[in-house]
Design an enzyme around this catalytic site. Structure first.
Site, PDB file in Angstrom:
ATOM      1  CD  GLN A 163      42.433  37.395  29.002  1.00  0.00           C
ATOM      2  OE1 GLN A 163      43.119  36.668  28.300  1.00  0.00           O
ATOM      3  NE2 GLN A 163      42.939  38.436  29.632  1.00  0.00           N
ATOM      4  CD  GLU A 205      41.641  38.308  35.829  1.00  0.00           C
ATOM      5  OE1 GLU A 205      40.629  38.990  35.554  1.00  0.00           O
ATOM      6  OE2 GLU A 205      42.745  38.482  35.293  1.00  0.00           O
ATOM      7  CG  ASP A 242      40.934  42.319  28.919  1.00  0.00           C
ATOM      8  OD1 ASP A 242      41.355  42.525  27.757  1.00  0.00           O
ATOM      9  OD2 ASP A 242      41.671  41.927  29.840  1.00  0.00           O
ATOM     10  CD  GLU A 287      41.959  45.542  29.831  1.00  0.00           C
ATOM     11  OE1 GLU A 287      42.964  44.836  30.029  1.00  0.00           O
ATOM     12  OE2 GLU A 287      41.038  45.679  30.671  1.00  0.00           O
ATOM     13  CG  ASP A 314      46.629  45.156  29.675  1.00  0.00           C
ATOM     14  OD1 ASP A 314      47.722  45.497  30.171  1.00  0.00           O
ATOM     15  OD2 ASP A 314      46.114  44.036  29.891  1.00  0.00           O
ATOM     16  CE  LYS A 339      46.899  43.971  33.415  1.00  0.00           C
ATOM     17  NZ  LYS A 339      46.930  42.976  32.318  1.00  0.00           N
ATOM     18  NE  ARG A 368      49.131  41.201  34.488  1.00  0.00           N
ATOM     19  CZ  ARG A 368      50.170  41.260  33.644  1.00  0.00           C
ATOM     20  NH1 ARG A 368      51.223  42.023  33.929  1.00  0.00           N
ATOM     21  NH2 ARG A 368      50.150  40.595  32.503  1.00  0.00           N
ATOM     22  CB  SER A 369      45.406  35.994  35.604  1.00  0.00           C
ATOM     23  OG  SER A 369      46.682  35.775  35.067  1.00  0.00           O
ATOM     24  CE  LYS A 390      40.461  44.178  33.895  1.00  0.00           C
ATOM     25  NZ  LYS A 390      41.072  43.752  32.605  1.00  0.00           N
TER      26      LYS A 390
END
Length: 429
Positions: A163, A205, A242, A287, A314, A339, A368-369, A390
């Site tokens: 990802q 992102e 990730d 991740e 995560d 998060k 977050r996205s 991140k």
């Protein structure tokens, strides 16, 4: 003087054009804190519930009017009169009011908005920046940015299974220099991709989302970009992945299906695949390398690579102390992604960070996205001494806003501030 006197909320849009919750909390000094809640694309099965309306005729069912109404009609009457400076008591009141394990009654997006807005109001009332208010006098470490410059998986429409491919400027002296390094590599990567005839559109992102032949080709083009930008791979700049492995795990078959490159692995095979990548490229962090419930393969991965690399949970931990405690007890991973919206309150987020640090785990503050212009996580990264953050690529204002806030914090700290650099990665020490 920091008694809560008013709480209101509204529906706004995030960086993907989807609705999210924004909350304002006013305190007795006249100060107001405002917070906007982020939203994820690849969400962990065990995350706190993000309440959506489900009305397909409006925003494709993704409206948040119910969550907004819960803030105004349910939460506000319960918290007006409380001291915004007593974060634990405020969050406990909202959690009790909800009464469910995943905050599914009121919505984690409703509770978190109030939690963060109250902290910001209290910080302003005390005349302190948020990082100092939350972190105290010792909050002075600027995090290493893990910059997602190439997207695959759920964050892009391409045949790359992993990802996120990130550059990690850990060998620079300051955050400002590290950010410049990441930005220059990002621009160099565009030239590399154009030279190969690959697309240079960006994903959620801000990273490029080209169609490449394999995950390894993605790593190779980033290595080329690092060199073209004039930096030394491994010494000045490392790589991080990730994998979001839950997205390509076939639970019924017990197999990890890397469809983009036609590979299928059991747990042992997947661990060896990662080991081979780490041996070939300067990877310092992986991740979500395994499925969120595949504890056995996580254990194998930790035993194989945990002494060499940062292994981040995560979806595995979802910023939840119960799941994190299990990971610590079983010796699984050595790091947690943090998060705020996975757990749904500032107090619970801070508890997870403290537990991780006590166990010797590293912590990575994360966006977050689906983001907004809200910069809270930049302050929290410094406040919590995370050492890493991140928050996307060197494009899209919703990502850059966090980086710019960290530049301001570094400037404000002056000589008392320090850039975490290589020391943020305990497995490398």
């Amino acid at each position: 003087m920091t008694e809560i006197i008013n709480v209101t909320a509204r529906e706004i849009l995030d960086s993907r054009g989807n609705p999210t919750v924004e909350v304002e909390v006013a305190v007795g000094t006249g100060d107001v804190g405002r917070a906007a809640v982020p939203s994820g694309a690849s969400t962990g099965e065990h995350e706190a519930l993000e309440l959506r309306d489900g009305d397909k005729a409006r925003y494709l069912g993704k409206g948040v009017r119910k969550a907004v109404a819960n803030v105004i009609d349910e939460i506000a009457p319960a918290v007006v009169g409380l001291d915004a400076s007593d974060q634990a008591a405020l969050d406990a009141r909202m959690i009790a009011l909800d009464g469910t394990p995943t905050k599914s009654k009121l919505g984690a997006n409703a509770i978190l908005g109030v939690s963060l807005a109250a902290a910001k109001a209290a910080a302003t009332a005390h005349g302190l920046p948020l990082y100092r208010y939350v972190g105290g006098a010792g909050a002075r470490t600027l995090p290493v940015p893990l910059m997602n410059i190439l997207n695959g998986g759920a964050h892009a429409d391409s045949n790359v299974d992993i990802q996120e491919f990130m550059v990690v400027p850990l060998g620079l002296p300051t955050f400002a220099e590290a950010l410049r390094c990441g930005a220059e590599i990002f621009h160099a990567l565009k030239k590399v991709l154009k030279g190969k005839g690959a697309a240079t559109g960006v994903g959620d992102e801000g990273g490029y989302a080209p169609s490449l032949a394999s995950n390894e080709e993605a790593l190779a083009v980033i290595m080329e970009a690092i060199g073209q930008a004039g930096y030394e791979p491994g010494k000045q700049v490392a790589l991080a992945l990730d994998c979001a492995a839950s997205e390509f795990y076939d639970k019924k078959a017990g197999k990890y299906e890397l469809e983009g490159e036609g590979k299928s692995f059991d747990g042992k095979g997947l661990v060896e695949y990662y080991a081979q990548l780490a041996a070939k490229y300067p990877i310092v962090s992986i991740e979500d390398g395994c499925d969120e419930d595949d504890w056995a393969t996580w254990k194998l991965l930790t035993e194989r690579l945990g002494g060499k690399l940062q292994l981040v949970g995560d979806d595995l931990f979802v910023t939840n102390v119960t799941r994190l405690a299990r990971g610590i007890e079983q010796g699984v991973t050595n790091s947690i992604l943090v998060k705020v919206n996975q757990i749904g309150s500032l107090t619970e987020t801070l508890e997870a960070v403290r537990m991780a640090h006590r166990a010797g785990y590293t912590t990575v503050m994360s966006h977050r996205s689906g983001e907004t212009e809200d910069t809270t996580i930049a302050d929290l990264a410094v406040a919590c001494d995370c050492g890493q953050i991140k928050t996307g690529s060197a494009s899209r204002t919703d990502r850059i806003a966090k980086y710019n806030q960290l530049l301001r914090i570094e400037e404000e700290l002056g000589t008392s501030g320090r850039y975490a650099g290589r020391s943020a990665f305990k497995a490398l020490r």
